[in-house]
Write a protein that holds these residues in place. Structure first.
Motif, PDB file in Angstrom:
ATOM      1  N   GLY A 422       0.808  -1.218   0.000  1.00 22.40           N
ATOM      2  CA  GLY A 422       0.000   0.000   0.000  1.00 22.40           C
ATOM      3  C   GLY A 422       0.832   1.254   0.000  1.00 22.40           C
ATOM      4  N   TYR A 423       2.153   1.110   0.203  1.00 23.04           N
ATOM      5  CA  TYR A 423       3.051   2.270   0.227  1.00 23.04           C
ATOM      6  C   TYR A 423       3.572   2.564  -1.184  1.00 23.04           C
ATOM      7  N   TYR A 424       3.529   3.845  -1.557  1.00 22.99           N
ATOM      8  CA  TYR A 424       4.022   4.281  -2.866  1.00 22.99           C
ATOM      9  C   TYR A 424       5.013   5.431  -2.696  1.00 22.99           C
ATOM     10  N   GLU A 425       5.885   5.572  -3.699  1.00 21.90           N
ATOM     11  CA  GLU A 425       6.801   6.701  -3.791  1.00 21.90           C
ATOM     12  C   GLU A 425       6.606   7.388  -5.139  1.00 21.90           C
ATOM     13  N   LEU A 426       6.639   8.709  -5.132  1.00 27.73           N
ATOM     14  CA  LEU A 426       6.452   9.479  -6.361  1.00 27.73           C
ATOM     15  C   LEU A 426       7.686   9.344  -7.250  1.00 27.73           C
ATOM     16  N   ILE A 427       7.478   8.972  -8.533  1.00 23.34           N
ATOM     17  CA  ILE A 427       8.611   8.825  -9.436  1.00 23.34           C
ATOM     18  C   ILE A 427       8.531   9.749 -10.645  1.00 23.34           C
ATOM     19  N   ALA A 428       7.373  10.324 -10.926  1.00 18.75           N
ATOM     20  CA  ALA A 428       7.264  11.248 -12.061  1.00 18.75           C
ATOM     21  C   ALA A 428       6.025  12.111 -11.915  1.00 18.75           C
ATOM     22  N   VAL A 429       6.107  13.317 -12.457  1.00 15.74           N
ATOM     23  CA  VAL A 429       4.981  14.252 -12.477  1.00 15.74           C
ATOM     24  C   VAL A 429       4.884  14.836 -13.882  1.00 15.74           C
ATOM     25  N   LEU A 430       3.685  14.855 -14.439  1.00 15.28           N
ATOM     26  CA  LEU A 430       3.448  15.500 -15.722  1.00 15.28           C
ATOM     27  C   LEU A 430       2.607  16.739 -15.456  1.00 15.28           C
ATOM     28  N   THR A 431       3.127  17.896 -15.845  1.00 18.44           N
ATOM     29  CA  THR A 431       2.454  19.156 -15.537  1.00 18.44           C
ATOM     30  C   THR A 431       1.904  19.818 -16.793  1.00 18.44           C
TER      31      THR A 431
END
Length: 504
Positions: A422-431
């Motif tokens: 259930g744990y996630y880490e942010l690896i990319a953001v599209l803006t």
């Protein structure tokens, strides 16, 4: 009429209904053939009767072009380079690179309002399993195994090659081949504006279409039980939706309950598949988590068996399977009526600029069904044991060991491609920057290492600090997060890493 539908014969293989556009360079047509056959353009000889297609012009072919003709392709396919075996020298080089400055990836040239595509590709490149699956993909050489739609295979091949080229150092790439393949699969992306240039497109639609198409060529490593989760028995397992690699790593399941508001009917339920979760910007929503929770509830209009007509049902959903890579779409764009003195009433796309905070870590446990929570509990227990053991370190003591020794709780049931904690880490953001979905500019922000982030603005690449990434939450006309890509947190990596301050 500059466009023709032709057949190309290459050895015993025939490719039908290929688009040939004489408004474009012959190199564009050869790039399409490269995607289908892996024959590099410089090795290709395209023949019609006794004529050979020039590198730069259509003059010899033009008088004879018409729909349905068959062209001959001569040339041998380039061998796909194999991954080199690891050597001590390579390991040492990698260690030196990691200890030094961060390696900057290649950019992608904007071919005219193609930033939506460039940003999508750069975000998807952060997923090792996807890169590996594409690297291992080879088009079938037997015509009987070829897909009915060659454009889908063309897109998969061109994405594989684009990923390969981007992994090498050099100048920014011009994604001509991939763009043409994308236009063939999604013709609406090829629409042009009043001045003849390509129109801006929605990055989220591009994201979904790419994954949908290439999924048909990338098999999962576990056979699917049922690729259609709608209407299945209650208690369907997570493996029921793994028909291919994309569904295995990107799709999840929702258990939805429906209650009729207009009649006393039994509550009905269904299991539905999702490729992304929506964060709705409503009421007092200020954080990604509350936006997701709001999106899991709502009202729908559906047929009522007791009333014999459509009526309103309340829908309540919980997650029954978490994918290894979770895409969260911040619902920034809305269509509504706009009144002006000049145009009167018209439906327009509007952008919601509200500040919606997101974090580097996301815990999806509260959104899961009790059954899934029970399956996630063992791995969450391991994470907690690891954190507790590190918290017990004496004040001021420097942790030098590779990881803390903790008793190992039993692992959750195996479900390859899913998230088991259930744990996630942010690896990319599209803006997106701009006021409308039909205009503006898209940019990718990608994590390379634990604290290293880069901004990929087409062919311009810059290193940024994590604080800058968190400022993409909105509130103004600057770049605003539209798509967030989270990857499963790895217990093995967490245990091997030295203790660090928790990120907010």
């Amino acid at each position: 009429m500059p466009k023709f539908s032709v057949t190309v014969k290459w050895g015993k293989t025939r490719f039908t209904d290929l688009e040939l556009n004489t408004d474009e360079s012959p190199q564009v047509f050869k790039a399409q053939l490269f995607a289908l056959t892996s024959v590099p353009p410089e090795r290709q000889r395209v023949l019609y009767k006794a004529m050979t297609l020039s590198e730069t012009e259509w003059s010899a072919f033009s008088p004879h072009l018409r729909d349905g003709i068959t062209l001959m392709l001569l040339g041998t396919a380039a061998e796909i380079p194999k991954r080199p075996e690891a050597t001590p020298e390579m390991a040492e080089a990698m260690e030196l690179e990691q200890s030094g400055s961060m390696a900057i990836p290649r950019g992608i040239v904007n071919l005219g309002n193609t930033c939506y595509m460039n940003a999508t590709v750069q975000c998807l490149r952060t997923i090792p399993e996807l890169k590996e699956a594409l690297r291992n993909f080879s088009p079938p050489t037997d015509p009987s195994l070829a897909p009915h739609d060659p454009t889908a295979q063309s897109l998969t091949v061109s994405l594989r090659n684009l990923f390969s080229f981007l992994d090498k150092t050099g100048d920014p790439l011009q994604p001509l081949l991939f763009l043409q393949s994308l236009h063939a699969v999604v013709p609406t992306f090829a629409q042009k504006g009043p001045r003849g240039g390509l129109q801006q497109q929605d990055a989220q639609e591009c994201w979904i279409e790419i994954l949908r198409v290439i999924g048909g060529f990338l098999p999962s490593n576990k056979p699917a039980i049922d690729s259609n989760p709608l209407g299945r028995r209650e208690g369907a397992t997570a493996t029921d939706c793994q028909s291919n690699m994309i569904e295995q790593y990107f799709s999840g399941l929702l258990k939805c309950s429906y209650t009729c508001k207009e009649a006393d009917e039994p509550v009905t339920s269904s299991v539905e598949k999702f490729m992304s979760l929506q964060c709705y910007i409503e009421h007092d929503v200020r954080y990604i988590e509350s936006g997701i929770r709001f999106g899991l509830k709502g009202e729908v209009d559906k047929p009522s068996a007791s009333l014999g007509r459509n009526c309103v049902y309340t829908r309540s959903s919980l997650v029954g399977r978490l994918p290894g890579y979770l895409t969260v779409q911040v619902m920034r764009f809305d269509f509504g009526k706009y009144t002006s003195a000049v145009a009167g009433d018209e439906m327009v796309s509007r952008k919601i600029l509200k500040d919606i905070k997101f974090t580097f870590n996301l815990d999806m446990f509260p959104f899961c069904t009790p059954e899934l929570q029970a399956r996630l509990a063992p791995m969450r227990g391991r994470f907690k044991q690891l954190e507790d053991s590190r918290d017990e370190k004496k004040a001021g003591e420097i942790e030098t060991e590779k990881g803390a020794e903790v008793p190992e709780l039993p692992l959750p049931p195996e479900d390859p491609g899913s998230n088991n904690s259930g744990y996630y880490e942010l690896i990319a953001v599209l803006t997106h920057q701009g006021r409308s979905i039909n205009s503006g500019h898209y940019v990718a922000w990608v994590r390379q290492e634990e604290e290293d982030w880069i901004k990929l603005d087409d062919d311009k690449i810059d290193q940024v600090d994590p604080a800058t990434v968190l400022k993409l939450s909105g509130g103004g006309d600057n770049h605003i997060a539209y798509l967030l890509l989270y990857g499963s947190r790895s217990y093995e990596l967490a245990a091997a890493a030295p203790r660090k301050k928790k990120k907010k």
